[in-house]
Design an enzyme around this catalytic site. Structure first.
Site, PDB file in Angstrom:
ATOM      1  N   LYS A 170      74.091 -20.144  72.585  1.00 40.21           N
ATOM      2  CA  LYS A 170      72.948 -19.262  72.329  1.00 40.21           C
ATOM      3  C   LYS A 170      72.365 -18.704  73.633  1.00 40.21           C
ATOM      4  O   LYS A 170      71.554 -17.788  73.611  1.00 40.21           O
ATOM      5  CB  LYS A 170      71.883 -20.093  71.594  1.00 40.21           C
ATOM      6  CG  LYS A 170      70.687 -19.344  71.065  1.00 40.21           C
ATOM      7  CD  LYS A 170      69.764 -20.338  70.355  1.00 40.21           C
ATOM      8  CE  LYS A 170      68.432 -19.722  69.989  1.00 40.21           C
ATOM      9  NZ  LYS A 170      67.519 -20.723  69.417  1.00 40.21           N
ATOM     10  N   THR A 175      67.860 -26.966  66.226  1.00 41.43           N
ATOM     11  CA  THR A 175      69.182 -26.917  66.874  1.00 41.43           C
ATOM     12  C   THR A 175      69.945 -28.221  66.670  1.00 41.43           C
ATOM     13  O   THR A 175      71.106 -28.219  66.244  1.00 41.43           O
ATOM     14  CB  THR A 175      69.018 -26.632  68.383  1.00 41.43           C
ATOM     15  OG1 THR A 175      68.601 -25.277  68.536  1.00 41.43           O
ATOM     16  CG2 THR A 175      70.330 -26.842  69.129  1.00 41.43           C
ATOM     17  N   THR A 178      74.196 -39.349  72.400  1.00 41.07           N
ATOM     18  CA  THR A 178      73.573 -39.937  73.585  1.00 41.07           C
ATOM     19  C   THR A 178      73.227 -41.413  73.375  1.00 41.07           C
ATOM     20  O   THR A 178      72.949 -41.835  72.236  1.00 41.07           O
ATOM     21  CB  THR A 178      72.283 -39.147  73.912  1.00 41.07           C
ATOM     22  OG1 THR A 178      71.520 -39.876  74.870  1.00 41.07           O
ATOM     23  CG2 THR A 178      71.398 -38.942  72.684  1.00 41.07           C
ATOM     24  N   ASP A 179      73.167 -42.153  74.476  1.00 43.47           N
ATOM     25  CA  ASP A 179      72.746 -43.559  74.387  1.00 43.47           C
ATOM     26  C   ASP A 179      71.269 -43.676  74.007  1.00 43.47           C
ATOM     27  O   ASP A 179      70.800 -44.748  73.617  1.00 43.47           O
ATOM     28  CB  ASP A 179      73.026 -44.302  75.703  1.00 43.47           C
ATOM     29  CG  ASP A 179      72.320 -43.720  76.925  1.00 43.47           C
ATOM     30  OD1 ASP A 179      71.626 -42.688  76.792  1.00 43.47           O
ATOM     31  OD2 ASP A 179      72.459 -44.297  78.022  1.00 43.47           O
ATOM     32  N   GLU A 180      70.529 -42.553  74.113  1.00 47.06           N
ATOM     33  CA  GLU A 180      69.087 -42.616  73.806  1.00 47.06           C
ATOM     34  C   GLU A 180      68.821 -42.919  72.337  1.00 47.06           C
ATOM     35  O   GLU A 180      67.702 -43.290  71.979  1.00 47.06           O
ATOM     36  CB  GLU A 180      68.384 -41.315  74.210  1.00 47.06           C
ATOM     37  CG  GLU A 180      68.406 -41.104  75.698  1.00 47.06           C
ATOM     38  CD  GLU A 180      67.364 -40.113  76.204  1.00 47.06           C
ATOM     39  OE1 GLU A 180      66.401 -39.818  75.483  1.00 47.06           O
ATOM     40  OE2 GLU A 180      67.540 -39.639  77.338  1.00 47.06           O
ATOM     41  N   TYR A 239      63.341 -35.839  71.073  1.00 47.35           N
ATOM     42  CA  TYR A 239      64.736 -35.510  71.428  1.00 47.35           C
ATOM     43  C   TYR A 239      65.690 -36.555  70.855  1.00 47.35           C
ATOM     44  O   TYR A 239      66.625 -36.235  70.127  1.00 47.35           O
ATOM     45  CB  TYR A 239      64.909 -35.415  72.952  1.00 47.35           C
ATOM     46  CG  TYR A 239      66.360 -35.525  73.383  1.00 47.35           C
ATOM     47  CD1 TYR A 239      67.262 -34.506  73.100  1.00 47.35           C
ATOM     48  CD2 TYR A 239      66.841 -36.671  74.034  1.00 47.35           C
ATOM     49  CE1 TYR A 239      68.608 -34.612  73.460  1.00 47.35           C
ATOM     50  CE2 TYR A 239      68.177 -36.792  74.400  1.00 47.35           C
ATOM     51  CZ  TYR A 239      69.049 -35.756  74.112  1.00 47.35           C
ATOM     52  OH  TYR A 239      70.373 -35.871  74.456  1.00 47.35           O
ATOM     53  N   SER A 246      65.971 -36.548  67.138  1.00 48.81           N
ATOM     54  CA  SER A 246      66.770 -35.446  66.579  1.00 48.81           C
ATOM     55  C   SER A 246      68.264 -35.726  66.774  1.00 48.81           C
ATOM     56  O   SER A 246      69.078 -35.422  65.894  1.00 48.81           O
ATOM     57  CB  SER A 246      66.375 -34.106  67.211  1.00 48.81           C
ATOM     58  OG  SER A 246      66.740 -34.061  68.573  1.00 48.81           O
ATOM     59  N   LYS A 247      68.634 -36.333  67.897  1.00 48.29           N
ATOM     60  CA  LYS A 247      70.053 -36.663  68.106  1.00 48.29           C
ATOM     61  C   LYS A 247      70.485 -37.765  67.137  1.00 48.29           C
ATOM     62  O   LYS A 247      71.605 -37.743  66.618  1.00 48.29           O
ATOM     63  CB  LYS A 247      70.290 -37.122  69.559  1.00 48.29           C
ATOM     64  CG  LYS A 247      70.118 -36.034  70.611  1.00 48.29           C
ATOM     65  CD  LYS A 247      71.122 -34.902  70.512  1.00 48.29           C
ATOM     66  CE  LYS A 247      72.527 -35.286  70.919  1.00 48.29           C
ATOM     67  NZ  LYS A 247      73.422 -34.087  70.926  1.00 48.29           N
TER      68      LYS A 247
END
Ligand code: NAD
Ligand code: DAU
Length: 338
Positions: free
Chosen positions: A34, A100, A125-127, A153, A156-157
């Site tokens: 994008k 997104t 992600t590890d988060e 964040y 959402s992941k």
């Protein structure tokens, strides 16, 4: 083989595009991006004329656009890097992260289903595992660690990861997920810790360290991450999650001191600023599964990777100066105060 790489004008996606075109000169790579504030066409400048590479500007959450793209190209694999990726921005404005990161992932998978059950890889992600305490170095994130997120964040992941696994179980979509620790290397957007500190230290600007600087991250050179994804998309087991990390834990303050030493700058540049809200204390990946199943190990030692990275920022000042001179300046002033 034709691969759709979303988010290929960003940091890791851009490195992945270069890695794949070098390693597999016969593959066709289509990049869908994008071009948000984090996407830079200059990252892809050297491959724009490569006949095996196609760039398409578009939004992964725009289902009509994405469907048209899947009608035009017969993809064999989709690798989804596209995301809003910065924790601090998710604290300021969570909405776009949901659109997104969650809706966009759903749109891509619906197109994979519709156009022939296409192989889908989600770059996560590890988060999603939340954080670990500083006083328990024995604890590491495994693929079985419960999802326990801290920021919009990471939530959402995590939402996207759960959706991906549900498409495997419910629809039989051939999916895999990789959950990686903090990456560093060339083309890293200078809002993130390592490139922020390098680009500011070069010009003797203050270096904003959150809180007491003792938070720990597990750093991995970006090329090692690209190699892990390459192995997973070719040899990974469908329906599986793979943790990717370097056994390279460092506190933020140590990272900043290493950068200052390498650049020959004074530690007086370090400025402790207000802590991030909900700041995760420590991340640490156990990469046993990807080692046992796919033979992956990190190859770049941190001391070599950070040297290469600092040299890259010294030699490619046009790339990042263009970024920090634009809209980013307003973000920096708002985020860190004047
Ligand atoms: P980045 O912010 O540098 O790049 C993101 C890219 O996605 C940009 O080019 C942007 O233009 C594009 N994009 C954003 N929204 C889009 C949309 N709606 N449609 C199409 N393109 C869009 O991010 P990054 O650091 O390269 O991270 C890439 C992926 O890896 C992300 O999914 C992130 O969650 C994950 N990840 C990052 C790290 C890290 O340390 N950077 C570690 C583990 C996982
Ligand atoms: O662990 C993987 C994640 O790593 C990815 O999923 C994210 O997309 C990526 O942005 C990264 O998240 P972090 O929040 O760990 O990265 P960031 O570079 O923003 O911050 C790293 C650490 O440095 C964190 O503890 C916060 C701190 N920090 C960050 C900035 C921007 C500072 O002390 N000062 C700063 O100005």
């Amino acid at each position: 083989m034709k691969i759709l790489v979303t988010g290929g004008a960003g940091f890791i996606g851009g490195n992945f595009v270069h890695y794949m075109l070098n390693k597999y000169p016969n593959y066709d790579i289509v990049c869908l991006d994008k071009l948000t504030y984090a996407g830079n066409l200059s990252t892809l400048k050297s491959v724009m004329d490569n006949p095996k590479f196609t760039f398409c500007k578009g939004d992964i959450a725009d289902k009509n656009y994405v469907d048209k793209l899947f009608c035009e190209h017969k993809f064999d694999i989709v690798v989804n890097f596209a995301a809003e990726s910065h924790v601090d921005r998710s604290i300021e404005n969570p909405q776009i992260f949901l659109i997104t990161n969650v809706v966009g992932t759903g749109v891509l998978m619906d197109c994979c289903r519709k156009h022939g059950n296409i192989r889908f890889h989600q770059v996560s992600t590890d988060e999603v595992y939340g954080d670990l305490p500083l006083d328990r170095p024995d604890l590491l994130f495994t693929e079985n660690t419960p999802i326990h997120t801290s920021s919009p964040y990471s939530s959402s992941k995590a939402g996207a990861d759960l959706l991906v696994l549900s498409y495997f179980r419910t629809f039989g979509l051939p999916v895999t997920i990789s959950r990686c620790s903090n990456n560093y290397g060339p083309y890293h957007f200078p809002e993130k810790l390592i490139p922020l500190m390098i680009t500011r230290a070069i010009y003797d600007k203050s270096l904003p360290v959150y809180g007491n600087g003792l938070n720990v991250r597990d750093w991995l050179y970006v090329e090692d991450h690209c190699r892990a994804i390459d192995l997973i998309i070719h040899n990974g087991k469908i329906g599986e999650v793979y943790n990717v990390g370097g056994h390279n834990e460092k506190s933020n303050i140590d990272i900043v001191k290493i950068i200052l030493k390498q650049l020959g700058k004074s530690e007086d540049l370090i400025t402790f600023v207000e802590d991030r809200k909900g700041h995760d204390m420590r991340y640490a990946i156990d990469p046993t599964k990807i080692y046992n199943d796919l033979g992956w190990l990190p190859e770049t030692k941190f001391e070599d990777g950070i040297k290469k990275t600092i040299e890259w920022y010294l030699e490619n000042q046009d790339w990042w100066k263009e970024i920090i001179s634009g809209e980013y300046k307003n973000y920096y002033d708002k985020m860190y105060g004047k």
